[in-house]
Design a protein around this motif. Structure first.
Motif, PDB file in Angstrom:
ATOM      1  N   PRO A 136     -16.385 -94.424  52.901  1.00  0.00           N
ATOM      2  CA  PRO A 136     -15.295 -95.132  53.592  1.00  0.00           C
ATOM      3  C   PRO A 136     -15.763 -95.976  54.779  1.00  0.00           C
ATOM      4  O   PRO A 136     -14.976 -96.706  55.363  1.00  0.00           O
ATOM      5  N   SER A 166     -13.914 -85.076  49.845  1.00  0.00           N
ATOM      6  CA  SER A 166     -14.175 -86.515  49.721  1.00  0.00           C
ATOM      7  C   SER A 166     -12.978 -87.320  50.196  1.00  0.00           C
ATOM      8  O   SER A 166     -13.133 -88.370  50.842  1.00  0.00           O
ATOM      9  N   ALA A 167     -11.761 -86.836  49.897  1.00  0.00           N
ATOM     10  CA  ALA A 167     -10.558 -87.528  50.365  1.00  0.00           C
ATOM     11  C   ALA A 167     -10.422 -87.410  51.874  1.00  0.00           C
ATOM     12  O   ALA A 167     -10.049 -88.366  52.558  1.00  0.00           O
ATOM     13  N   ALA A 180     -12.521 -89.863  53.433  1.00  0.00           N
ATOM     14  CA  ALA A 180     -12.013 -91.226  53.270  1.00  0.00           C
ATOM     15  C   ALA A 180     -10.951 -91.589  54.300  1.00  0.00           C
ATOM     16  O   ALA A 180     -10.926 -92.715  54.806  1.00  0.00           O
ATOM     17  N   PHE A 181     -10.045 -90.631  54.611  1.00  0.00           N
ATOM     18  CA  PHE A 181      -8.959 -91.026  55.519  1.00  0.00           C
ATOM     19  C   PHE A 181      -9.138 -90.545  56.963  1.00  0.00           C
ATOM     20  O   PHE A 181      -8.329 -90.897  57.828  1.00  0.00           O
ATOM     21  N   VAL A 233     -14.520 -92.534  43.252  1.00  0.00           N
ATOM     22  CA  VAL A 233     -14.360 -92.236  44.672  1.00  0.00           C
ATOM     23  C   VAL A 233     -15.275 -93.126  45.511  1.00  0.00           C
ATOM     24  O   VAL A 233     -14.908 -93.574  46.604  1.00  0.00           O
ATOM     25  N   GLY A 244      -9.256 -97.104  52.915  1.00  0.00           N
ATOM     26  CA  GLY A 244      -9.745 -95.730  52.831  1.00  0.00           C
ATOM     27  C   GLY A 244      -8.616 -94.743  52.589  1.00  0.00           C
ATOM     28  O   GLY A 244      -8.731 -93.832  51.769  1.00  0.00           O
ATOM     29  N   SER A 294      -7.896 -92.662  49.085  1.00  0.00           N
ATOM     30  CA  SER A 294      -7.929 -91.200  49.131  1.00  0.00           C
ATOM     31  C   SER A 294      -6.865 -90.581  48.228  1.00  0.00           C
ATOM     32  O   SER A 294      -6.918 -89.394  47.929  1.00  0.00           O
ATOM     33  N   PHE A 307      -6.940 -87.049  46.545  1.00  0.00           N
ATOM     34  CA  PHE A 307      -5.887 -86.181  47.066  1.00  0.00           C
ATOM     35  C   PHE A 307      -5.306 -85.303  45.968  1.00  0.00           C
ATOM     36  O   PHE A 307      -4.932 -84.144  46.205  1.00  0.00           O
TER      37      PHE A 307
END
Length: 488
Positions: A37, A152-153, A156-157, A313, A332, A336, A340
């Protein structure tokens, strides 16, 4: 085996082990994907080219291929508690290396080494299988995998916001360094709070170390065949780094690496033969036999499911940013949405397998996976952003439910080899990721999604070769006593 009921929000007994294990997995994935991200900011800070960015994405998953196989072997031999703790602690080092990197070469080396932390997933598969009965195993492994995968999510956020909070051109360094600190700290938490098995239970270890045991001549040949794609993928990566690719390696270096891969493969074949000599003398008792084709089918399925997830991803934030003209933080957060779904989908796939059977669940989910990627391939700038997000989330449901269904079956093949089987199946996920990311680097984004969809169709047909796990797994403990472990 612990007999306490499946109380999801309990933090004692087997539930404590599951929660600590998914937290460890969560951190490994957050560290593993902490750069994705932030790539646009990193590229601007260091001065990276688009080709170098894609190379970092491929390097990020390359080492995980042999690492998952190796970690599976080590886990079966030394136990998941020690292995998970060491992995979390040691892999914080390349994380800090990346945060401090100032050149492409330094970043590339750190990303390559960080691929090792992606092997942590395998460790948790073994420890969860030790603590939960077969009738709950799919759900438990699904929660472990799904909630852990959410790392990983989370990266990302949250990491773009963390980088912005620190401000300046080096904000990304603090964000990535923070994930390294989390990994180092949790190594100690995990080690002092888990045990490999419930009190009084036996921890079954492989009879021979160095390669996966098989129990027939046909299975020995199939095992060697299934090793080839892993080595071929490493050769593909070498080609990507050659003068024909991003020109990171010289022609002489490429030739040397390829010769080394051939030598390692030959040593691997010899070691596999040494471990499995008994299959040629016909001295393996019938009750100890298992079918390696079960492993091969799950390898192919994980190639398409987890392989595509890793690839998507990695590229999805850039895809949304370019397709819908979004900023870094927005792209990002939107991307996600794909990861998610892990919170619900992967446990859902495991639960469906527990309830309706492993084979039928895999057939339905793999078919849905193929249709999902065909749908995602149609997304372009003319779509409304909310509709595109729904399409991506629908696709990710089948991807991650399929992953949950795959690992609902893995621990039911041969208990003492669970780590190695999980390692090989997990490695095939990374084989898929490297393959798909390489495809992504040379074709259009739409074609990239079509290729994944076709691979899912191939996986669908291989499921028909699978047998539904039933009955018991026979194992022999250290005293020579035969133990029957239910797989129903």
């Amino acid at each position: 085996m612990s007999q306490d009921k499946f109380k999801l929000f309990s933090f004692s007994g087997k539930m404590k082990i599951m929660h600590l294990s998914w937290m460890a997995f969560f951190i490994t994935f957050m560290v593993w994907f902490n750069a994705a991200p932030l790539l646009s900011v990193i590229a601007e800070s260091i001065g990276l080219t688009p080709s170098q960015i894609k190379t970092l994405l491929i390097l990020n998953v390359a080492l995980t291929i042999p690492a998952r196989v190796l970690i599976g072997m080590v886990t079966d031999k030394y136990g998941p508690r020690l292995v998970y703790s060491l992995l979390l602690g040691i892999c914080s080092i390349p994380c800090f290396m990346f945060a401090l990197g100032t050149t492409f070469e330094q970043l590339a080396l750190a990303r390559f080494l960080l691929g090792f932390i992606g092997a942590g997933f395998v460790v948790g598969i073994r420890i969860v299988s030790e603590w939960f009965p077969a009738k709950e195993l799919g759900t438990a492994e699904g929660i472990y995998g799904g909630w852990g995968n959410f790392g990983s999510a989370a990266a990302a956020f949250t990491l773009p916001a963390v980088a912005l909070a620190f401000g300046g051109a080096d904000g990304w360094r603090y964000a990535i360094g923070l994930t390294g600190l989390m990994s180092l700290a949790f190594a100690f938490i995990y080690y002092f709070n888990v045990t490999d098995t419930p009190k009084g239970s036996s921890y079954f270890k492989p009879k021979r170390s160095g390669a996966l045991e098989v129990t027939s001549k046909g299975d020995f040949g199939l095992l060697l065949v299934m090793k080839v794609p892993m080595y071929a993928t490493l050769a593909l990566l070498t080609w990507k780094l050659s003068p024909a690719g991003v020109n990171m390696l010289t022609e002489q270096m490429v030739n040397a690496i390829n010769l080394l891969l051939v030598a390692i493969f030959l040593v691997d074949v010899y070691q596999t033969y040494q471990v499995n000599k008994a299959v040629f003398s016909g001295t393996i008792p019938e009750f100890e036999r298992y079918q390696f084709k079960q492993v091969a089918v799950l390898n192919v399925l994980y190639f398409s499911t987890f392989g595509s997830e890793l690839a998507v991803v990695s590229m999805l934030p850039l895809f949304f940013a370019e397709t819908f003209e979004l900023g870094l933080a927005q792209a990002g957060m939107v991307a996600s949405s794909y990861a998610f779904m892990n919170l619900m989908s992967r446990p859902g796939g495991g639960w469906l397998s527990d309830r309706f059977g492993r084979k039928s669940t895999l057939l339905i989910l793999t078919a849905g996976l193929a249709m999902g990627y065909f749908g995602v391939a149609q997304i372009d700038g003319t779509w409304a952003l909310p509709v595109a997000i729904v399409m991506v989330m629908a696709c990710s449901f089948f991807v991650q439910s399929g992953e949950g269904a795959v690992f609902a079956a893995v621990p039911l093949i041969k208990r003492r080899l669970t780590g190695q089987i999980a390692g090989m199946t997990g490695a095939y996920g990374n084989v898929g990721a490297v393959f798909f990311l390489t495809v992504y680097s040379i074709v259009s984004t739409q074609t990239f999604f079509y290729v994944i969809a076709v691979s899912a169709l191939i996986g669908f047909f291989t499921v028909f070769l699978m047998n539904e796990p039933k009955g018991h797994i026979s194992e022999v403990n250290e005293k020579g006593e035969v133990t029957l472990i239910s797989v129903n």
